[in-house]
Motif scaffolding. Structure first.
Motif, mmCIF file in Angstrom:
data_model
loop_
_atom_site.group_PDB
_atom_site.id
_atom_site.type_symbol
_atom_site.label_atom_id
_atom_site.label_comp_id
_atom_site.label_asym_id
_atom_site.label_seq_id
_atom_site.Cartn_x
_atom_site.Cartn_y
_atom_site.Cartn_z
ATOM 1 N N VAL A 133 0.821 -1.222 0.000
ATOM 2 C CA VAL A 133 0.000 0.000 0.000
ATOM 3 C C VAL A 133 0.852 1.268 0.000
ATOM 4 C CG1 VAL A 133 -1.975 -1.121 1.101
ATOM 5 C CG2 VAL A 133 -0.176 -0.093 2.523
ATOM 6 N N LEU A 134 2.153 1.120 -0.273
ATOM 7 C CA LEU A 134 3.063 2.269 -0.303
ATOM 8 C C LEU A 134 3.841 2.249 -1.608
ATOM 9 C CD1 LEU A 134 4.633 1.778 3.259
ATOM 10 C CD2 LEU A 134 2.821 3.402 2.645
ATOM 11 N N LYS A 203 6.668 -1.516 9.553
ATOM 12 C CA LYS A 203 6.246 -0.580 10.599
ATOM 13 C C LYS A 203 5.223 0.418 10.057
ATOM 14 C CE LYS A 203 7.786 2.600 14.155
ATOM 15 N NZ LYS A 203 8.901 3.325 14.782
ATOM 16 N N THR A 204 5.496 0.991 8.897
ATOM 17 C CA THR A 204 4.606 2.027 8.360
ATOM 18 C C THR A 204 3.216 1.457 8.067
ATOM 19 O OG1 THR A 204 6.514 3.140 7.387
ATOM 20 C CG2 THR A 204 4.362 3.766 6.552
ATOM 21 N N HIS A 206 1.889 -1.232 9.406
ATOM 22 C CA HIS A 206 1.295 -1.555 10.711
ATOM 23 C C HIS A 206 0.647 -0.318 11.325
ATOM 24 C CE1 HIS A 206 0.942 -3.442 14.707
ATOM 25 N NE2 HIS A 206 1.242 -2.251 15.148
ATOM 26 N N VAL A 207 1.407 0.766 11.394
ATOM 27 C CA VAL A 207 0.903 2.001 12.005
ATOM 28 C C VAL A 207 -0.319 2.499 11.236
ATOM 29 C CG1 VAL A 207 1.459 4.429 12.402
ATOM 30 C CG2 VAL A 207 3.109 2.656 13.035
ATOM 31 N N SER A 208 -0.237 2.451 9.926
ATOM 32 C CA SER A 208 -1.361 2.931 9.114
ATOM 33 C C SER A 208 -2.621 2.121 9.422
ATOM 34 C CB SER A 208 -1.017 2.830 7.627
ATOM 35 O OG SER A 208 -1.999 3.481 6.854
ATOM 36 N N ARG A 209 -2.496 0.809 9.525
ATOM 37 C CA ARG A 209 -3.665 -0.046 9.749
ATOM 38 C C ARG A 209 -4.214 0.057 11.158
ATOM 39 N NH1 ARG A 209 -3.239 -6.080 7.820
ATOM 40 N NH2 ARG A 209 -4.799 -6.144 9.479
ATOM 41 N N GLN A 210 -3.460 0.615 12.086
ATOM 42 C CA GLN A 210 -3.970 0.742 13.452
ATOM 43 C C GLN A 210 -5.186 1.648 13.518
ATOM 44 O OE1 GLN A 210 -0.267 1.876 15.558
ATOM 45 N NE2 GLN A 210 -0.689 0.069 16.787
ATOM 46 N N LEU A 211 -5.302 2.582 12.583
ATOM 47 C CA LEU A 211 -6.419 3.536 12.657
ATOM 48 C C LEU A 211 -7.339 3.463 11.436
ATOM 49 C CD1 LEU A 211 -4.675 6.713 14.153
ATOM 50 C CD2 LEU A 211 -5.980 4.962 15.357
ATOM 51 N N GLU A 213 -8.120 1.374 7.322
ATOM 52 C CA GLU A 213 -7.593 0.513 6.268
ATOM 53 C C GLU A 213 -6.834 1.365 5.251
ATOM 54 O OE1 GLU A 213 -6.645 -3.054 5.591
ATOM 55 O OE2 GLU A 213 -8.061 -2.584 7.196
ATOM 56 N N PRO A 214 -5.555 1.052 4.998
ATOM 57 C CA PRO A 214 -4.815 1.801 3.963
ATOM 58 C C PRO A 214 -5.480 1.630 2.594
ATOM 59 C CG PRO A 214 -3.332 0.406 5.259
ATOM 60 C CD PRO A 214 -4.735 0.033 5.647
ATOM 61 N N LEU A 215 -5.305 2.629 1.752
ATOM 62 C CA LEU A 215 -5.843 2.577 0.399
ATOM 63 C C LEU A 215 -5.040 1.588 -0.438
ATOM 64 C CD1 LEU A 215 -6.019 6.453 -0.071
ATOM 65 C CD2 LEU A 215 -7.934 4.922 0.511
ATOM 66 N N THR B 118 7.795 7.639 8.998
ATOM 67 C CA THR B 118 6.858 6.553 9.290
ATOM 68 C C THR B 118 5.424 7.001 9.551
ATOM 69 O OG1 THR B 118 8.712 5.370 10.252
ATOM 70 C CG2 THR B 118 6.512 4.536 10.781
ATOM 71 N N ALA B 122 2.118 6.848 7.206
ATOM 72 C CA ALA B 122 0.980 6.010 7.616
ATOM 73 C C ALA B 122 -0.354 6.745 7.404
ATOM 74 C CB ALA B 122 1.138 5.590 9.072
ATOM 75 N N TRP B 123 -0.395 8.044 7.732
ATOM 76 C CA TRP B 123 -1.603 8.838 7.432
ATOM 77 C C TRP B 123 -1.810 8.905 5.922
ATOM 78 C CZ3 TRP B 123 -4.972 11.026 11.083
ATOM 79 C CH2 TRP B 123 -4.513 11.071 12.408
ATOM 80 N N ALA B 125 -0.981 6.783 3.698
ATOM 81 C CA ALA B 125 -1.428 5.499 3.143
ATOM 82 C C ALA B 125 -2.934 5.327 3.310
ATOM 83 C CB ALA B 125 -0.679 4.339 3.799
ATOM 84 N N ARG B 126 -3.502 5.958 4.330
ATOM 85 C CA ARG B 126 -4.965 5.926 4.469
ATOM 86 C C ARG B 126 -5.621 7.088 3.720
ATOM 87 N NH1 ARG B 126 -3.723 5.424 9.855
ATOM 88 N NH2 ARG B 126 -4.518 7.526 10.191
ATOM 89 N N ASN B 178 -0.553 7.379 -0.379
ATOM 90 C CA ASN B 178 0.215 6.128 -0.522
ATOM 91 C C ASN B 178 1.720 6.358 -0.695
ATOM 92 O OD1 ASN B 178 -2.596 5.262 -2.195
ATOM 93 N ND2 ASN B 178 -1.854 3.779 -0.694
ATOM 94 N N HIS B 179 2.179 7.576 -0.468
ATOM 95 C CA HIS B 179 3.564 7.883 -0.803
ATOM 96 C C HIS B 179 4.321 8.443 0.408
ATOM 97 C CE1 HIS B 179 6.438 9.996 -3.882
ATOM 98 N NE2 HIS B 179 7.067 9.415 -2.909
ATOM 99 N N HIS B 206 -1.470 10.429 16.073
ATOM 100 C CA HIS B 206 -1.739 8.993 15.911
ATOM 101 C C HIS B 206 -1.861 8.314 17.272
ATOM 102 C CE1 HIS B 206 -1.408 4.924 14.191
ATOM 103 N NE2 HIS B 206 -0.701 4.678 15.273
ATOM 104 N N ARG B 209 -4.999 9.286 19.176
ATOM 105 C CA ARG B 209 -6.232 8.686 18.656
ATOM 106 C C ARG B 209 -6.324 7.188 18.892
ATOM 107 N NH1 ARG B 209 -7.839 10.219 12.719
ATOM 108 N NH2 ARG B 209 -8.870 8.215 13.063
ATOM 109 N N LEU D 211 -2.901 -6.122 15.848
ATOM 110 C CA LEU D 211 -3.697 -6.260 14.617
ATOM 111 C C LEU D 211 -4.255 -7.670 14.438
ATOM 112 C CD1 LEU D 211 -1.607 -4.152 12.058
ATOM 113 C CD2 LEU D 211 -3.599 -3.443 13.395
#
Lengths: 235, 235, 235, 235
Positions: A133-134, A203-204, A206-211, A213-215, B118, B122-123, B125-126, B178-179, B206, B209, D211
């Motif tokens: 997702v990156l 890590k990135t 993981h952190v993104s999915r904590q809050l 769903e990544p795109l 990171t 992560a933000w 990516a969402r 995503n970047h 993050h 929240r 997760l």
């Protein structure tokens, strides 16, 4: 072969091995610099190109104590090599069999790295692939980072799991279930880079999915990113 | 212009470029100091004020290897500059086109930074903006940190996405979908500061929240914080 | 007072101020060592004991650039002090009014620290006190770490919020809403220790609560831990 | 015993104690290197083999100030030892009673470590054992890392809790409820390694569970991993 030729060949091999030892030793500093390892729990190896030999970290030594001389030379079955330069004081890493198996079955691989880096190992403990997702995952891994089987140390199980998972994947990293990541590269430096990037994206994402769903990224765009990065990037 | 004047102008330009090279090189150390980058994945650039030129990190070099001499001088379309001082050994960063687009379209910008830090990534990516729930976000960003479009490397898409998002925003940072983040500043040091603060607030919000909803801040108070900080703070 | 006595008193004060400047400067290194601050976003101050003076970080300077000479001496209203040693090149921290208010209203306080450390600020952004679920919180804070009001920079609001919250609390730390922690101590070193411990317990309790509810500790046992630690611990 | 023999024995003991002091001092650097401690909140001790003595960190001193000479020698009840080498300037760690209790009741233990490392302490605050879902946990801990009782400092409660929990466990680490981890080893270095690995697996399993649920490992395989690692690994 005349005595002269044999002596010259031996000298040449000795220099080649010394250079690989120095490189493998130095690359361990990247594992500590990026926080991928604690105590002695991770190792780098490199193939000695053109020979049936590899160089790997000694077992149980702290990273700060490593020297080129303490690196261990083995054949591609993990047996310490004979001869002056191949007869070290130290036993090779307990992961040597897995590295050796990779070199025997993937001739294009010149370096292998194993760590228990925190976030990659956390995905491995759930047996879950890291979704792509990156854009930097597209660049470096060309898709998801796949999961390999659970395998015990002591025979070729780990090596087989690595090779079977990576053989048909664009990814240079595999997350061995309940264990941690192994990465490969055309040389040891590329395998270390893959280990660093594997932990970073683990890590990135993981952190993104904590809050939430990544795109997702369109697979065709991932392929395009990977192709460009592998063929154009760098000097 | 007489020969004398031309020689003096060239000497002057040469000194100006050398100073920018030294600054751009030194600022990369802030990216590693604050853990915003791994391996080679981030870059700083600066406009050469009064010239149609910019200075940027070379592609694929490790941060520890950077020297002022290895920084690359390009025109504002990313083409390496001609002449003695503009003809480096190294190719410019693969992100050069995005930096150059910003300099062409935002004349008030003197520095641009790109990382994959990171928490900001992560933000990104969402595809989610970072809400302004901290007084230090009010100070530095004047509101939410906005999201820019998904864009592939290779043409002006990334640069356009940055400029369109930041043109009407108080924020010096944009999270490209995503970047990762791009930041701008009146000079390169200000853009680096924005990159450091962007990751810091991305992490803090993050974390906040993860265990509930942060308290909102009244937009009028955010405007007041931002105005004071931009006009009064510092020496 | 004779000229001799006045000169001796001035010399004495000058030495006292120089010692406080050196200490305040050195203590900022603890903020960076423990990762409590980025860029310039945090500050330490100390009362000059027996004088109506305090010493505080200059505004907007990077931590690596701080020297004892760059520390700013002000009166207890935050006005830079007159005289040779009190007339620095630099303006005091933009948080000076808050520190000064604390010194004016809490005579037992000899040091004040302000940071935006990540985990403490994350609790502050939710306006939520950190519950005392660790023996080391009992030791150092004697109970929960309380939340102070939302307050804007620019007048005495922040200082009032700190004093009102801490006056009747055992805790040397307060989480100012949407802003970050302020800590106090009998001297600047104690206030820095409180800032370090505040972030440590903010992180540990946060992490603990991510996967369930921490076990409460009986308030009588907390009181016992606090009493012992404050009166027996150390050399 | 003749005067000569007594003098030789005293000299021998003095040398033995000096060596332990140097080792205990040096091992504290591993606690800071791996981020297991802040300020003064953690300590290492070692048994003086063959004597009724132990060496431990002095109370309240910062890690950067520690010297072999500042380490404190006590008997196995925590009372500072008499004599030239046993009469230090400093009081022993406030955790000395717990360490001493372990040495009295577990003769095979040569080293004890106590920290409040973040992730291990977060599990301890919930009173929850760390499940063995990583091969490296199998290697080092032979199963789950168990929880010990809540116990106040000041008498033998903490020591008793440690010994009762670890006596019948393969794990060299115990998470004392609401407090933090204690680890043991055949020597101080092994206890420090256990402290480092305890925090590492505490973090990795925490992250993994954020997760989803980590995959369990068959207890027979855990036993096999542990047996191999304890008997084969290293030089």
């Amino acid at each position: 072969m005349s005595d002269h030729k044999a002596a010259a060949a031996a000298k040449n091999l000795s220099g080649k091995v010394a250079a690989v030892r120095a490189e493998v030793c130095a690359l361990h500093a990247e594992l500590t610099r990026y926080g991928l390892v604690v105590w002695t729990a991770g190792n780098v190896s490199a193939r000695v190109q053109g020979e049936e030999l590899m160089v790997i970290k000694p077992s149980g030594l702290a990273y700060a104590e490593l020297t080129p001389e303490s690196m261990v030379v083995t054949d591609l079955f993990g047996t310490p090599a004979a001869g002056d330069w191949g007869n070290p004081t130290f036993a090779p890493s307990s992961d040597t069999a897995a590295h050796a198996y990779v070199y025997r079955h993937m001739p294009e691989v010149g370096g292998v790295v194993h760590t228990h880096s925190t976030y990659a190992t956390a995905w491995a403990a759930r047996g879950e692939a890291i979704p792509c997702v990156l854009t930097m995952m597209g660049d470096e891994f060309g898709g998801d980072i796949p999961v390999g089987p659970f395998a015990l140390i002591g025979d070729d199980s780990i090596g087989q799991g690595i090779v079977e998972t990576l053989r048909d994947s664009k990814s240079p990293a595999v997350l061995m279930k309940n264990h941690g990541p192994f990465t490969i590269g055309r040389d040891a430096r590329a395998a270390v880079k893959a280990a660093v990037m594997c932990e970073e994206v683990a890590k990135t994402v993981h952190v993104s999915r904590q809050l939430g769903e990544p795109l997702p990224i369109d697979p065709a765009l991932i392929a395009s990113l990977h192709d460009r990065y592998q063929n154009v990037y760098g000097q």
